[in-house]
Structure formats: C-alpha cells, structure tokens
Design an enzyme around this catalytic site. Structure first.
Site, short mmCIF file in Angstrom:
data_model
loop_
_atom_site.label_atom_id
_atom_site.label_comp_id
_atom_site.label_asym_id
_atom_site.label_seq_id
_atom_site.Cartn_x
_atom_site.Cartn_y
_atom_site.Cartn_z
N ASP A 62 3.58 -54.16 -17.99
CA ASP A 62 4.85 -54.05 -18.72
C ASP A 62 5.81 -55.19 -18.36
O ASP A 62 6.33 -55.88 -19.23
CB ASP A 62 5.55 -52.71 -18.39
CG ASP A 62 5.02 -51.56 -19.21
OD1 ASP A 62 3.86 -51.65 -19.66
OD2 ASP A 62 5.75 -50.58 -19.40
N ALA B 203 11.16 -51.47 -17.98
CA ALA B 203 10.95 -52.88 -17.60
C ALA B 203 11.90 -53.78 -18.38
O ALA B 203 12.42 -54.77 -17.84
CB ALA B 203 9.50 -53.28 -17.85
N ALA B 204 12.14 -53.45 -19.65
CA ALA B 204 13.02 -54.30 -20.47
C ALA B 204 14.46 -54.26 -19.93
O ALA B 204 15.14 -55.30 -19.88
CB ALA B 204 12.99 -53.85 -21.93
N SER C 83 10.64 -49.42 -21.97
CA SER C 83 12.10 -49.45 -21.90
C SER C 83 12.60 -49.76 -20.48
O SER C 83 13.54 -50.54 -20.30
CB SER C 83 12.71 -48.14 -22.40
OG SER C 83 12.31 -47.07 -21.59
O1 PMV Z 1 4.63 -47.47 -19.81
P1 PMV Z 1 3.55 -47.10 -20.78
O2 PMV Z 1 3.62 -45.73 -21.29
O3 PMV Z 1 3.26 -48.18 -21.79
O4 PMV Z 1 2.19 -46.97 -19.92
C1 PMV Z 1 1.70 -47.95 -19.19
C2 PMV Z 1 0.25 -48.06 -19.31
C3 PMV Z 1 -0.57 -47.52 -18.19
O5 PMV Z 1 -1.76 -48.30 -18.18
C4 PMV Z 1 -0.93 -46.07 -18.48
C5 PMV Z 1 0.11 -47.60 -16.83
C6 PMV Z 1 0.25 -49.00 -16.27
O6 PMV Z 1 1.00 -49.15 -15.30
O7 PMV Z 1 -0.40 -49.94 -16.74
#
Ligand code: PMV
Length: 315
Positions: free
Chosen positions: A152, A110-111, A108
């Site tokens: 993300d 990053a979006a 959410s």
């Molecule tokens: O933002 P989320 O909950 O999808 O988590 C990201 C995934 C991790 O690998 C745990 C953290 C990252 O920055 O890649």
C-alpha cells in the site's frame, strides 16, 4: 498564515493480495480519482509544540499531545520529526480530508500518512524523499495492521503501477496498453488486520493447502505482469477470474463480493475479482472502455454502494 498541502491517491490491488504477505509477488495500481489531502497551517503566535489535528471524516479534532504516541496520525508526525531531526515542532494545524473509502481496500490509511508526511516535511523546508516517505508510511501501517506487506505505502507513494515483492527492489510496471477497471464497493467495512489475522490462523492450522494457494496466486501475478507488459488485456481478465477463485478457496470472499463479481461477468467484464483484504470492501472488473458505464450500472443494480471507473495508463 502560511499553508502547505499535499495529496496522495487511493490504490487497488490487481493481483496477489494475502499471498504478498507471505513473500509472493503482487500487482497494485493507483486510483487517481480518489485522494487524501493534508494541509499544514502554521500558527506563528503560539508556542512550539502546539499541534492540532483536524480530521472531520473520522470526527477527530485533537491536540497531538492528547493522542497516544502510537495513534496513526500522531505517529506520522513523531516519525517525521525524528527523520528530520527536528528539535521542536512549530505550532500548526494539520487538516486531513479524504474521499478514499475507509477500510475498503483502497489504501486510505497509507494515503493519509503519505499526504501528511509530504505536506509537513515540505512546509518545514525539508521535503522527505519518496523512499523516506514510503518507509515511514510503512512503519505507520504496522500500527494499523500488524503485518502489512508494504504494497500500500509503495504504490501510493510512487503513484504508479507496481510489481511488488516483499524485500525486493521497487519495480514500476511498464503498461503497454491502457486498460479500464470498474471498482464496485460492497459498502461493508472490513478491517484488513482482522482478515489478515484469520488467514494467518488458517495457514498455521493447515499450512500445506495455504502454501499451495499462495504459490498459485504468486504464479498468477507473474503471468499478469507479462500480460500487462505485452498488452494482452483478455488474458489479464482470465487471470483475474483465477485469482478470485483462489481467494474464495482461502475463504476471504463474501456473498456480497461474489454477487458483484458474478454481476460484472454477466454484464460482459473480461474478468473480475475482489480487491484488498476481502470479506467486504471493493471488487474490480476489467472492461472494454465503451462498456464501463453499463458495467458500473450493472454493479449498482447488484448492490454496489459506489462505483468508480478508472483507467490504468501507459507508463
Ligand atoms: O489494505 P487492503 O485491504 O488493500 O489489503 C491489503 C492487502 C493484503 O495483502 C491483504 C495485506 C497486505 O498488507 O498486503
């Protein structure tokens, strides 16, 4: 008054969460059913610099000048203004709306950044490139999470399945056969920064087993890439189960996530795992398309607060 808007999708991590922070590859796909939307409306009668944020989903209504510079919403605008060499920001209202669950592993934060960067830069006649959008959204992720891998902002900017390794060139995955996923939400908010921080502490205490988990997960992501590119959907399911087991070893699952994963497998999923940082947030199950509704029902019965059925399309 002239208004401009842009949207950005949610995302889920299919393989490789956590290990990706330590340089191993991971795979993420956009989830187009959920989106963040930013609308920029210019206020031609007010003096430049008067920027108002309205984000009812997080109960925020504030002037840019009243937010700390490193507040994630303020930072997006300061970073965009600097990238665009703006000497002043025209008076405007930036309305943000999102149906992506917050702190649920669906991207959410990053979006919202990507949607604002696109709406704001386009409204001023200087649309930022995808590369710039992704880079600036990453810088804002650093404020949210401390040490994000960058997956993300990448998958959300390009809105395509990606094979992601920190520091490597972006690789859009070639999906040979479409496949269907059911996403189940535990309803438990789990801030990424705290789970990532716990993994770091555990890795610092016992680097050997954690390096072995990361290597195993990196190898799973590499095999999954081949399975996706060759259309081997059944193999993909097994790899999801293996990935979930390694995440359990790393102590980032939870009883609620494990219950949903088990319920998915019992209801005929080809594979299931937690997705994102873990401890709460979402899990995903790979299903045959004609079983997706039944599986979503089984997850709801096992306690899922929300389910989303999504198809990863051929690219
Ligand atoms: O933002 P989320 O909950 O999808 O988590 C990201 C995934 C991790 O690998 C745990 C953290 C990252 O920055 O890649």
């Amino acid at each position: 008054m002239p208004a401009y808007y842009a949207t950005a999708p949610g995302k889920i991590i299919l393989f490789g969460e956590h290990a990706v922070v330590y340089g191993r590859p991971a795979i993420a796909v956009p989830v187009l059913q959920v989106r963040s939307k930013a609308t920029v409306t210019f206020d031609l009668r007010s003096a430049p610099g008067k920027v108002l944020f309205r984000a009812p989903d997080i109960n925020l209504e504030s002037a840019l000048s009243d937010l700390p510079e490193n507040h994630p919403l303020a930072a997006v605008i300061w970073k965009a203004a600097s990238a665009m060499n703006l000497s002043h920001i025209p008076a405007c209202t930036i309305q943000v709306a999102s149906n992506i669950p917050i702190a649920g592993g669906m991207g959410s934060g990053a979006a919202v950044s990507v949607a604002i960067l696109r709406a704001f830069s386009t409204s001023l006649g200087h649309p930022l490139s995808d590369e710039q959008v992704s880079k600036l959204a990453y810088e804002v992720e650093v404020l949210h999470h401390g040490t994000p891998s960058g997956i993300d902002n990448t998958v959300i900017t390009y809105a395509k399945p990606v094979y992601f390794k920190k520091g490597d060139m972006l690789e859009i995955l070639k999906v040979k056969h479409p496949f269907t996923l059911v996403i189940g939400d535990t309803g438990i908010q789990s801030p990424t920064a705290s789970v990532v921080g716990d993994v770091r502490l555990a890795w610092e205490k016992a680097s050997e087993p954690f390096e072995a988990f990361f290597n195993a997960i990196g190898a799973i992501s590499a095999s999954a890439r081949e399975a996706i590119e060759s259309g081997s959907v059944e193999l993909l399911g097994q790899l999801m189960n293996e990935n979930h087991a390694r995440l359990q070893d790393m102590n980032v699952s939870s009883p609620e996530l494990d219950r949903l994963v088990e319920a998915a497998r019992s209801a005929g999923a080809l594979g299931a795992k937690l997705s994102g940082a873990g401890r709460g947030g979402n899990m995903i199950a790979l299903v045959m398309p004609d079983n997706s509704e039944a599986l979503a029902g089984a997850l709801a019965k096992a306690g899922a607060k929300r389910t989303i059925i999504t198809e990863v399309r051929v690219t």
